[in-house]
Design a protein around this motif. Structure first.
Motif, PDB file in Angstrom:
ATOM      1  N   ASP A 111       0.842  -1.204   0.000  1.00 14.46           N
ATOM      2  CA  ASP A 111       0.000   0.000   0.000  1.00 14.46           C
ATOM      3  C   ASP A 111       0.873   1.249   0.000  1.00 14.46           C
ATOM      4  OD1 ASP A 111      -2.464  -1.482   0.219  1.00 14.46           O
ATOM      5  OD2 ASP A 111      -2.007  -1.783   2.337  1.00 14.46           O
ATOM      6  N   ILE A 112       1.941   1.206   0.789  1.00 12.66           N
ATOM      7  CA  ILE A 112       2.880   2.336   0.828  1.00 12.66           C
ATOM      8  C   ILE A 112       3.553   2.502  -0.529  1.00 12.66           C
ATOM      9  CG2 ILE A 112       4.920   3.301   1.943  1.00 12.66           C
ATOM     10  CD1 ILE A 112       2.538   3.098   3.834  1.00 12.66           C
ATOM     11  N   HIS A 113       3.908   1.399  -1.167  1.00 10.21           N
ATOM     12  CA  HIS A 113       4.564   1.467  -2.477  1.00 10.21           C
ATOM     13  C   HIS A 113       3.649   2.123  -3.516  1.00 10.21           C
ATOM     14  CE1 HIS A 113       7.173  -2.200  -1.185  1.00 10.21           C
ATOM     15  NE2 HIS A 113       7.629  -1.067  -0.697  1.00 10.21           N
ATOM     16  N   ILE A 114       2.356   1.805  -3.467  1.00  6.80           N
ATOM     17  CA  ILE A 114       1.423   2.447  -4.398  1.00  6.80           C
ATOM     18  C   ILE A 114       1.322   3.940  -4.084  1.00  6.80           C
ATOM     19  CG2 ILE A 114      -0.984   2.536  -5.176  1.00  6.80           C
ATOM     20  CD1 ILE A 114      -1.115  -0.486  -4.600  1.00  6.80           C
ATOM     21  N   ALA A 145       0.342  -0.884 -10.362  1.00  7.06           N
ATOM     22  CA  ALA A 145      -0.819  -0.084  -9.974  1.00  7.06           C
ATOM     23  C   ALA A 145      -1.192   0.921 -11.054  1.00  7.06           C
ATOM     24  CB  ALA A 145      -0.537   0.643  -8.666  1.00  7.06           C
ATOM     25  N   LYS A 146      -2.493   1.099 -11.231  1.00 10.12           N
ATOM     26  CA  LYS A 146      -3.036   2.127 -12.105  1.00 10.12           C
ATOM     27  C   LYS A 146      -3.783   3.135 -11.242  1.00 10.12           C
ATOM     28  CE  LYS A 146      -1.768  -0.242 -15.773  1.00 10.12           C
ATOM     29  NZ  LYS A 146      -0.618   0.198 -16.597  1.00 10.12           N
ATOM     30  N   TYR A 147      -3.620   4.413 -11.545  1.00  5.83           N
ATOM     31  CA  TYR A 147      -4.231   5.475 -10.739  1.00  5.83           C
ATOM     32  C   TYR A 147      -5.409   6.100 -11.484  1.00  5.83           C
ATOM     33  CZ  TYR A 147       0.248   5.039  -8.289  1.00  5.83           C
ATOM     34  OH  TYR A 147       1.340   4.559  -7.601  1.00  5.83           O
ATOM     35  N   PRO A 148      -6.392   6.600 -10.740  1.00 10.13           N
ATOM     36  CA  PRO A 148      -6.545   6.565  -9.274  1.00 10.13           C
ATOM     37  C   PRO A 148      -6.893   5.171  -8.797  1.00 10.13           C
ATOM     38  CG  PRO A 148      -8.505   7.490 -10.285  1.00 10.13           C
ATOM     39  CD  PRO A 148      -7.532   7.296 -11.408  1.00 10.13           C
ATOM     40  N   ARG A 149      -6.529   4.886  -7.552  1.00  2.92           N
ATOM     41  CA  ARG A 149      -6.752   3.551  -7.015  1.00  2.92           C
ATOM     42  C   ARG A 149      -7.121   3.610  -5.530  1.00  2.92           C
ATOM     43  NH1 ARG A 149      -8.465   0.867  -9.362  1.00  2.92           N
ATOM     44  NH2 ARG A 149      -6.939   0.196 -10.901  1.00  2.92           N
ATOM     45  N   VAL A 150      -8.221   2.955  -5.173  1.00  2.00           N
ATOM     46  CA  VAL A 150      -8.529   2.688  -3.770  1.00  2.00           C
ATOM     47  C   VAL A 150      -7.634   1.517  -3.358  1.00  2.00           C
ATOM     48  CG1 VAL A 150     -10.278   1.992  -2.094  1.00  2.00           C
ATOM     49  CG2 VAL A 150     -10.922   3.458  -4.017  1.00  2.00           C
ATOM     50  N   ILE A 151      -6.776   1.741  -2.375  1.00  2.00           N
ATOM     51  CA  ILE A 151      -5.819   0.720  -1.974  1.00  2.00           C
ATOM     52  C   ILE A 151      -6.416  -0.201  -0.908  1.00  2.00           C
ATOM     53  CG2 ILE A 151      -3.747   1.979  -2.648  1.00  2.00           C
ATOM     54  CD1 ILE A 151      -3.493   2.940   0.250  1.00  2.00           C
ATOM     55  N   GLY A 152      -5.638  -1.176  -0.477  1.00  2.00           N
ATOM     56  CA  GLY A 152      -6.043  -2.067   0.594  1.00  2.00           C
ATOM     57  C   GLY A 152      -6.417  -3.455   0.120  1.00  2.00           C
TER      58      GLY A 152
END
Length: 337
Positions: A40-43, A51-58
């Motif tokens: 999550d920190i890496h994103i 990862a593709k942005y925007p992204r809800v992490i977790g």
């Protein structure tokens, strides 16, 4: 609903989003709690190439099913569940041989598709695993981290003859210690790290011996102690570790790599072949959720030992900063929703 979204690297917002509706074959989970992981920190920092942005992490989350899509039994509404973040096609070669974690069409919740740092999340019904009531909410939120240890251990087949050495006393290393001690009953567990406080956590989680290799030669120290590890887990994933592990391993040993670095390392083929070493890599988990839930039900592991901090999700920036910067005192951080 409120969702924690990384709009672009270094830009985190808590935004209002429409409550998602489950598609056919899906369920919707009302999230109760979620764990922060290094990925999550890496994103957040822009260091995750997938990862593709925007992204809800977790991708570590627990809650209750509150809606189901077409084709899913309505009786599932109300179930206490944890979500497996591995969403696979079920048809490609890896899926057909039981390794959906490396599916050719792999989607990881919180990376390729929106994750559990949100009040609600939808996912395939098969990815929502029921949690018995003798497992607390906090423990349930920790199922996913332990599936990482379950995955590498299932490949390496530890046993009572093994002298295990683990590089790294972070969350991946600590879950591995608990699995090796409480489930596989290995003969001895040695943990190597450069932070004394993390090594103290390793002892508290079941390590027999800890070594701070900041200023000592690990090979010389193991020779002094008369130790030749038969099972080595790299839970730190620095490119210098694998060549060293190959050199230190006993003949017929197994080496497991729990993560990845994009930096190259140089391996000695003769050192591998002459000792007939087996090297395993592990990504995410391949259907290990039922296994870990069973471990927890039988009290073979103690996830609460890893939880050091809890925050309301509105304090996510503070929570992530502590997770990222306080390596001496912080292990697992949970967000409550």
């Amino acid at each position: 609903m409120k969702s924690i979204t990384i709009q672009q690297p270094e830009k985190l917002v808590i935004e209002e989003r429409p409550v998602p509706q489950p598609l056919p074959g899906e369920v919707r989970i009302r999230v109760s709690s979620a764990g922060i992981c290094g990925s999550d920190i890496h994103i957040y920092r822009g260091h995750n190439p997938f990862a593709k942005y925007p992204r809800v992490i977790g991708h570590e989350f627990f809650g209750h099913i509150d809606a189901v899509g077409e084709g899913v039994e309505p009786s599932r509404i109300g179930e206490r569940v944890v979500g497996d973040p591995v969403v696979s096609c079920g048809q490609c070669y890896p899926c057909l041989v039981g390794r959906p974690n490396v599916c050719t069409e792999l989607q990881v919740i919180g990376v390729h598709r929106d994750g559990g740092f949100s009040e609600f999340i939808t996912l395939p019904a098969r990815n929502a695993h029921v949690v018995p009531h003798n497992i607390s909410d906090n423990e349930a939120t920790m199922v996913e981290p332990f599936t990482i240890a379950a995955n590498i251990c299932s490949q390496m087949n530890p046993g009572p003859l093994d002298i295990a050495m683990i590089y790294g006393a972070g969350p991946m290393g600590l879950t591995s210690i608990q699995a090796l001690r409480g489930v596989y009953h290995v003969k001895e567990i040695i943990v190597v790290d450069r932070i004394d406080e993390r090594l103290a956590m390793a002892k508290a989680n079941g390590a027999d011996r800890v070594i701070n290799n900041t200023r000592l030669d690990l090979r010389a120290e193991l020779e002094r102690l008369g130790i030749r590890p038969t099972l080595i887990i790299d839970a730190a994933c620095h490119p210098a570790i694998l060549p060293e592990a190959i050199a230190l391993a006993s003949p017929a040993a197994r080496i497991g790599i729990m993560g990845f670095s994009s930096d190259p390392c140089v391996l000695n083929q003769q050192a591998i072949t002459s000792k007939e070493l087996a090297i395993y890599s592990s990504r995410l988990n391949s259907n290990r959720f039922p296994m870990v839930i069973d471990w927890m039900t039988q009290k073979k592991i103690n996830p609460e030992k890893l939880i050091t901090h809890q925050f309301n999700y509105m304090q996510v920036v503070d929570a992530m900063e502590i997770f990222e910067k306080d390596q001496k005192q912080c292990c697992k951080v949970l967000l409550t929703f």
